[in-house]
Design a protein around this motif. Structure first.
Motif, PDB file in Angstrom:
ATOM      1  N   GLY A   1       7.991   3.386  -4.186  1.00 12.89           N
ATOM      2  CA  GLY A   1       7.942   2.114  -3.483  1.00 12.89           C
ATOM      3  C   GLY A   1       6.854   2.127  -2.440  1.00 12.89           C
ATOM      4  N   ALA A   2       6.031   1.072  -2.434  1.00 13.62           N
ATOM      5  CA  ALA A   2       4.948   0.989  -1.468  1.00 13.62           C
ATOM      6  C   ALA A   2       5.465   0.456  -0.137  1.00 13.62           C
ATOM      7  N   THR A   3       4.718   0.739   0.911  1.00 14.38           N
ATOM      8  CA  THR A   3       5.003   0.131   2.208  1.00 14.38           C
ATOM      9  C   THR A   3       4.481  -1.304   2.198  1.00 14.38           C
TER      10      THR A   3
ATOM     11  N   ALA B   1       0.831  -1.202   0.000  1.00 11.68           N
ATOM     12  CA  ALA B   1       0.000   0.000   0.000  1.00 11.68           C
ATOM     13  C   ALA B   1       0.862   1.246   0.000  1.00 11.68           C
ATOM     14  N   MET B   2       0.351   2.294  -0.635  1.00 14.80           N
ATOM     15  CA  MET B   2       1.046   3.578  -0.684  1.00 14.80           C
ATOM     16  C   MET B   2       0.511   4.490   0.417  1.00 14.80           C
ATOM     17  N   GLY B   3       1.224   5.579   0.635  1.00 10.57           N
ATOM     18  CA  GLY B   3       0.817   6.529   1.662  1.00 10.57           C
ATOM     19  C   GLY B   3      -0.586   7.056   1.440  1.00 10.57           C
ATOM     20  N   GLY B   4      -1.360   7.134   2.502  1.00 13.95           N
ATOM     21  CA  GLY B   4      -2.704   7.675   2.421  1.00 13.95           C
ATOM     22  C   GLY B   4      -3.766   6.684   2.024  1.00 13.95           C
ATOM     23  N   GLN B   5      -3.393   5.424   1.769  1.00 17.40           N
ATOM     24  CA  GLN B   5      -4.376   4.435   1.333  1.00 17.40           C
ATOM     25  C   GLN B   5      -4.895   3.561   2.476  1.00 17.40           C
TER      26      GLN B   5
END
Length: 515
Positions: A60-62, A23-27
């Motif tokens: 890059g996603a977390t 997941a990316m930031g804010g999702q």
């Protein structure tokens, strides 16, 4: 000699269920991971989650990693901290290319992994930086996941969540429940959301919508090129000036051009006013008359259709006035507030980075004054030293909002600016060159119209686009009498769009020079 072994010292052979969330930031990836852990623990399982953040929001996603096991007599298992290729049961990807990256990392395997992915796109920096279309091909990702995963559930979970007033984490939780990979009932998933205590109703709506969607149709078809959607031209626009434009389009142009003409009229009315949109129809009308005279009907009026698109693009150029207008629109503040989840008792401040140059300032001046400044290098340089610097502008503060709003109000004087004069001269020279080709090389004339795609943006971006446009057009004398001239012009334009520095275009121009 027999030894007595304490059963508690034996290593367990149970294999934990392993889930990886990309997941990316804010999702809401962290919220989703917490929900899954909370769900497992509420059902009497032991669970652990870890996370490794990406380098940046779109490089890059977390990765959130979860392992879980049924509780065994109060003995706490030792869980892994990171996913191991070949050992992940479920991968949840919040964006299509993140699903592709999970395949490349080996987290998705055909004998084990259920892949749950949203098919929407959040473009990476590498895709955005291309002058042309640098968007990755989604069909390649879908093909890879079909081969790599045991089962795939993939549809636009982001749009579904937005329609239900929530975020994608709720949609993905619903898809996970529908996948039947966790041994928990749907009611337990819903109870977990209710236990969160925040945004419960929107989250439940998104959860249930996603659950039903995954059960009914677990896969979406994706296309390498986005589907073009045009608004249907109405019978009436509800205003006399706009109605006249609608009637002109219906009466003077072929139906095949209506969608782009209507889009162009809307764009130019928003950019300037209905009179400016009428000027647009005048220009395209003259080009259509030439097209019709040169047998354009046999080509389905390709020249007119492309002119309808790119004349509108050329007339709605990006200038300082336009930028200020877009930055101060109420709809923009509402959109950003919705995206970041601003509450009723919170204030929203947006910081923009702006770097004006004296070139833009002169372009906004009345043409005589702008030319006067440009023809005096010392005056120009003295002013540029004071203007040409980066500024962080908070558009929600009174000082900057009033300044930008006043700048946007200069729209009524746009036709008298130096920038407008230059854009008009460049546009007319381009259209004259295209029209002159119609009698002898129809296909090349269409490609010359399409070359306007190279010119976009403002400031440095606009200057680079103009430079590439001029370089591509410089090959026109060598191609005008060739039957394949249109194909070669298209190749040159595609080369110009490959990289910012123009290396590919250099090679293509050298090839054309040898023809």
């Amino acid at each position: 000699m027999n030894e007595t072994v304490n059963p508690k010292t034996l290593l367990g052979s149970d294999k934990p269920l392993a889930l990886a969330i990309m997941a990316m930031g804010g999702q809401g990836g962290g919220v989703l991971a917490d929900w899954i852990v909370g769900l497992a623990e509420a059902q009497g399982w032991m669970a652990q989650s870890t996370s490794v953040p990406g380098v940046a929001q779109r490089t890059g996603a977390t990765i959130y990693y979860i392992e879980m096991l049924p509780a065994r007599g109060g003995v706490s298992p030792i869980f892994s901290l990171m996913p191991t290729p070949g050992d992940v049961d479920v991968v949840l990807a919040s964006e299509l290319m993140e699903a592709g990256r999970s395949v490349l990392r080996g987290l998705v395997t055909p004998d084990k992994t259920v892949l749950i992915a949203s098919t929407h796109r959040s473009f990476a920096v590498g895709e955005k930086e291309k002058p042309g279309d640098g968007i990755g091909d989604p069909t390649v990702v879908v093909g890879a996941t079909d081969f790599a995963a045991r089962r795939t559930i993939a549809f636009d979970m982001d749009t579904l969540a937005a329609k239900n007033g929530s975020v994608i984490s709720a949609s993905m939780f619903g898809a996970l429940a529908a996948a039947d990979v966790l041994p928990f009932p749907k009611e337990a998933f819903e109870a977990t959301i209710r236990g969160g205590g925040k945004g419960v109703e929107p989250s439940l709506k998104a959860f249930n919508a996603s659950y039903d969607r995954a059960k009914a149709k677990p896969r979406d078809e994706v296309s390498a090129t986005p589907i073009k959607r045009f608004d249907t031209m109405p019978e009436t626009a509800g205003h006399p000036a706009l109605d006249r434009l609608v009637h002109r389009m219906r009466a003077e142009f072929p139906e095949v051009a209506w969608p782009l003409l209507f889009a162009g009229v809307k764009k130019l009315t928003d950019f300037q006013d209905p009179a400016y949109a009428s000027e647009y129809l005048d220009r395209v009308g003259k080009l259509h008359a030439l097209d019709r005279a040169e047998g354009g009907a046999e080509k389905d009026y390709a020249f007119t259709v492309q002119a309808a698109k790119y004349v509108a693009v050329a007339m709605a150029y990006d200038d300082v006035i336009r930028v200020a207008d877009l930055k101060t629109r109420g709809s923009r503040f509402d959109r950003v507030a919705k995206e970041v989840g601003v509450k009723a008792d919170q204030l929203l401040y947006m910081t923009e980075y702006m770097h004006p140059r004296m070139d833009e300032v002169c372009g906004t001046m009345p043409k005589k004054l702008g030319l006067w400044v440009e023809k005096r290098p010392k005056v120009f340089a003295w002013l540029d030293r004071r203007i040409n610097k980066g500024r962080r502008v908070q558009t929600a503060t009174l000082f900057w909002f009033v300044g930008l709003y006043a700048m946007a109000g200069l729209r009524r004087f746009r036709r008298g600016t130096l920038r407008h004069m230059r854009e008009s001269e460049h546009r007319e020279a381009w259209l004259v060159a295209a029209a002159a080709l119609l009698p002898r090389n129809y296909d090349l004339a269409v490609e010359v119209i399409n070359n306007r795609r190279l010119v976009k943006g403002y400031s440095d971006t606009h200057a680079r686009g103009l430079s590439k446009f001029d370089r591509v057009m410089s090959a026109l004398p060598a191609l005008s009498d060739r039957e394949d001239g249109g194909a070669w012009m298209k190749r040159l334009r595609q080369a110009a769009l490959l990289d910012e520095s123009g290396i590919a275009l250099d090679g293509a121009l050298k090839t054309v020079a040898t023809l």
